[in-house]
Design a protein around this motif. Structure first.
Motif, PDB file in Angstrom:
ATOM      1  N   LEU A  15      10.284  50.525   1.017  1.00 20.28           N
ATOM      2  CA  LEU A  15       9.717  50.068   2.290  1.00 20.28           C
ATOM      3  C   LEU A  15       8.298  49.554   2.102  1.00 20.28           C
ATOM      4  CD1 LEU A  15       9.838  49.782   5.367  1.00 20.28           C
ATOM      5  CD2 LEU A  15       9.157  52.190   5.541  1.00 20.28           C
ATOM      6  N   LEU A  16       7.449  50.340   1.436  1.00 20.72           N
ATOM      7  CA  LEU A  16       6.065  49.897   1.268  1.00 20.72           C
ATOM      8  C   LEU A  16       5.982  48.672   0.369  1.00 20.72           C
ATOM      9  CD1 LEU A  16       3.826  53.097   1.073  1.00 20.72           C
ATOM     10  CD2 LEU A  16       4.196  51.541   2.974  1.00 20.72           C
ATOM     11  N   HIS A  17       6.833  48.620  -0.650  1.00 23.50           N
ATOM     12  CA  HIS A  17       6.817  47.437  -1.507  1.00 23.50           C
ATOM     13  C   HIS A  17       7.164  46.182  -0.707  1.00 23.50           C
ATOM     14  CE1 HIS A  17       8.232  44.334  -4.254  1.00 23.50           C
ATOM     15  NE2 HIS A  17       7.400  44.858  -5.120  1.00 23.50           N
ATOM     16  N   GLU A  18       8.229  46.253   0.093  1.00 23.99           N
ATOM     17  CA  GLU A  18       8.627  45.085   0.875  1.00 23.99           C
ATOM     18  C   GLU A  18       7.495  44.597   1.768  1.00 23.99           C
ATOM     19  OE1 GLU A  18      11.684  43.639   4.423  1.00 23.99           O
ATOM     20  OE2 GLU A  18      11.834  45.692   3.666  1.00 23.99           O
ATOM     21  N   LEU A  19       6.873  45.514   2.499  1.00 24.50           N
ATOM     22  CA  LEU A  19       5.868  45.112   3.477  1.00 24.50           C
ATOM     23  C   LEU A  19       4.574  44.646   2.810  1.00 24.50           C
ATOM     24  CD1 LEU A  19       6.499  47.882   6.162  1.00 24.50           C
ATOM     25  CD2 LEU A  19       7.268  45.493   6.191  1.00 24.50           C
ATOM     26  N   LEU A  20       4.154  45.319   1.740  1.00 24.92           N
ATOM     27  CA  LEU A  20       2.958  44.870   1.021  1.00 24.92           C
ATOM     28  C   LEU A  20       3.189  43.511   0.369  1.00 24.92           C
ATOM     29  CD1 LEU A  20       1.796  48.197  -0.671  1.00 24.92           C
ATOM     30  CD2 LEU A  20       0.620  46.982   1.171  1.00 24.92           C
ATOM     31  N   ALA A  21       4.383  43.305  -0.185  1.00 24.51           N
ATOM     32  CA  ALA A  21       4.688  42.025  -0.827  1.00 24.51           C
ATOM     33  C   ALA A  21       4.732  40.898   0.203  1.00 24.51           C
ATOM     34  CB  ALA A  21       6.013  42.122  -1.581  1.00 24.51           C
ATOM     35  N   LEU A  22       5.340  41.153   1.359  1.00 29.49           N
ATOM     36  CA  LEU A  22       5.401  40.125   2.396  1.00 29.49           C
ATOM     37  C   LEU A  22       4.004  39.752   2.879  1.00 29.49           C
ATOM     38  CD1 LEU A  22       8.480  41.338   4.482  1.00 29.49           C
ATOM     39  CD2 LEU A  22       8.358  39.315   3.013  1.00 29.49           C
ATOM     40  N   HIS A  23       3.148  40.763   3.054  1.00 28.48           N
ATOM     41  CA  HIS A  23       1.782  40.483   3.488  1.00 28.48           C
ATOM     42  C   HIS A  23       1.047  39.670   2.427  1.00 28.48           C
ATOM     43  CE1 HIS A  23      -2.494  41.182   4.342  1.00 28.48           C
ATOM     44  NE2 HIS A  23      -2.114  41.298   5.595  1.00 28.48           N
ATOM     45  N   GLN A  24       1.197  40.053   1.187  1.00 25.64           N
ATOM     46  CA  GLN A  24       0.509  39.348   0.100  1.00 25.64           C
ATOM     47  C   GLN A  24       0.942  37.890   0.019  1.00 25.64           C
ATOM     48  OE1 GLN A  24      -0.335  41.026  -4.129  1.00 25.64           O
ATOM     49  NE2 GLN A  24       1.597  39.928  -4.330  1.00 25.64           N
ATOM     50  N   GLN A  25       2.217  37.632   0.265  1.00 28.57           N
ATOM     51  CA  GLN A  25       2.769  36.286   0.085  1.00 28.57           C
ATOM     52  C   GLN A  25       2.536  35.371   1.281  1.00 28.57           C
ATOM     53  OE1 GLN A  25       6.874  37.167  -0.684  1.00 28.57           O
ATOM     54  NE2 GLN A  25       6.390  38.330  -2.538  1.00 28.57           N
ATOM     55  N   HIS A  26       2.466  35.958   2.494  1.00 30.51           N
ATOM     56  CA  HIS A  26       2.551  35.114   3.686  1.00 30.51           C
ATOM     57  C   HIS A  26       1.368  35.218   4.643  1.00 30.51           C
ATOM     58  CE1 HIS A  26       6.680  33.963   2.758  1.00 30.51           C
ATOM     59  NE2 HIS A  26       6.918  35.213   2.469  1.00 30.51           N
ATOM     60  N   ARG A  27       0.400  36.064   4.368  1.00 28.20           N
ATOM     61  CA  ARG A  27      -0.745  36.187   5.267  1.00 28.20           C
ATOM     62  C   ARG A  27      -1.988  35.563   4.629  1.00 28.20           C
ATOM     63  NH1 ARG A  27       0.839  38.622  10.283  1.00 28.20           N
ATOM     64  NH2 ARG A  27      -1.209  39.622  10.420  1.00 28.20           N
ATOM     65  N   ASP A  28      -2.871  35.029   5.453  1.00 23.30           N
ATOM     66  CA  ASP A  28      -4.083  34.381   4.936  1.00 23.30           C
ATOM     67  C   ASP A  28      -4.965  35.366   4.187  1.00 23.30           C
ATOM     68  OD1 ASP A  28      -3.279  31.980   5.996  1.00 23.30           O
ATOM     69  OD2 ASP A  28      -4.431  32.213   7.853  1.00 23.30           O
ATOM     70  N   ASP A  29      -4.999  36.622   4.648  1.00 21.23           N
ATOM     71  CA  ASP A  29      -5.811  37.660   3.998  1.00 21.23           C
ATOM     72  C   ASP A  29      -4.912  38.545   3.135  1.00 21.23           C
ATOM     73  OD1 ASP A  29      -4.411  38.729   6.086  1.00 21.23           O
ATOM     74  OD2 ASP A  29      -6.131  39.608   7.110  1.00 21.23           O
ATOM     75  N   GLY A  30      -4.010  37.918   2.396  1.00 17.42           N
ATOM     76  CA  GLY A  30      -2.947  38.636   1.706  1.00 17.42           C
ATOM     77  C   GLY A  30      -3.384  39.626   0.663  1.00 17.42           C
ATOM     78  N   ASP A  31      -4.612  39.480   0.110  1.00 21.94           N
ATOM     79  CA  ASP A  31      -5.038  40.416  -0.933  1.00 21.94           C
ATOM     80  C   ASP A  31      -5.820  41.600  -0.383  1.00 21.94           C
ATOM     81  OD1 ASP A  31      -7.233  38.968  -0.150  1.00 21.94           O
ATOM     82  OD2 ASP A  31      -7.989  38.594  -2.188  1.00 21.94           O
TER      83      ASP A  31
END
Length: 299
Positions: free
Chosen positions: A189-205
């Motif tokens: 669960l955490l991997h999916e959500l952290l990866a999605l944020h990293q890939q698709h959000r402007d402040d992904g890091d």
């Protein structure tokens, strides 16, 4: 992002009242619904054959539950349509994360399943610190009576329903033999959500931005939100496992104020600012509990 749609005319029954509903059935039925799917088709596909037709009580309960969560809608011609499926059209969200999102989007009295989770993460353990790793069903009943907005006559059956719903989607773990709930989300669960944020959000890091997004939209991860938000100890435990697996890197920066507060140092920092996460490995520890069951059945 499209606007969230409330299902018009959805059942009024409280979500915690669906004691027989299980995540595995919800996932199977939900993934079998396309635009205009006849209810009769779902009943024939998943009903239990009997002498005259199919026994469909369990299907009816699942459909009502999904309608209440605004995940599907029923039309006048007794067909079903997915609802809010395009909210995350720019990436592929798992059923597990989608279910948690819809639980968190409910309002009024129907917010109670999300509220139980908030009590478990934010109200247990030392006040203002990092929470507790586990709680008994009995103690969570007591805390829910003290800390939830509405009087639901909280009983163990309602907490058990919540735990049985969330454990298979990786949000908590539930040891039924001890009536004990471990408040630690799965690596999947955490991997999916952290990866999605990293890939698709402007402040992904930004780890703070990622966790604020997860906390707001999917499940509570902060045991304290003031100042540098404190990461719940169960979430931190999962982070530590992912770091040990060489999948997650946390970076502290002395010149950054947008940080989170960890219970202990992980990856040589207690106040990480940024993160990077690699692709998920194809091994059981990074499969959702429901996925592990599905793969076992197919083997």
């Amino acid at each position: 992002m499209p606007e969230y749609q409330q299902n018009q005319g959805k059942p009024e029954r409280l979500l915690a009242g669906y004691g027989s509903v299980r995540s595995a059935e919800l996932k199977t039925i939900y993934e079998g619904i396309d635009e205009g799917t006849p209810i009769s088709q779902i009943e024939e596909r998943y009903g239990r054959p009997q002498e005259s037709g199919y026994e469909t009580d369990h299907i009816d309960q699942c459909l009502r539950f999904l309608r209440t969560l605004d995940m599907i809608e029923e039309t006048d011609d007794e067909s079903l349509n997915p609802l809010n499926q395009d909210l995350f059209s720019n990436f592929d969200l798992s059923f597990e994360s989608r279910l948690l999102y819809h639980i968190r989007k409910q309002s009024g009295r129907q917010y109670h399943l999300a509220e139980i989770h908030e009590v478990a993460v934010e109200k247990l353990g030392d006040e203002g610190h990092y929470g507790t790793r586990r709680v008994s069903v009995e103690d969570l009943v007591t805390e829910s009576r003290r800390n939830t907005e509405y009087d639901f006559k909280w009983r163990e059956e309602k907490i058990e329903m919540w735990a049985n719903l969330l454990a298979p989607v990786g949000a908590v773990s539930y040891v039924t033999s001890r009536d004990e709930i471990f408040i630690s989300p799965s690596r999947a669960l955490l991997h999916e959500l952290l990866a999605l944020h990293q890939q698709h959000r402007d402040d992904g890091d930004s780890l703070l931005a990622a966790l604020k997004w997860i906390h707001s939209e999917f499940l509570p991860v902060f045991s304290r939100t003031g100042g540098d938000p404190a990461v719940h100890v169960g979430v931190a435990d999962t982070f530590e496992s992912m770091v040990e697996d060489n999948l997650l890197t946390l970076t502290g920066m002395s010149d950054r104020t947008e940080t989170v507060d960890l219970p202990d140092s992980i990856d040589n920092t207690r106040t990480p600012a940024d993160y990077t996460i690699d692709d998920s490995p194809d091994r059981p520890s990074y499969w959702y509990p429901l996925e592990r069951n599905e793969r076992r059945l197919k083997a």
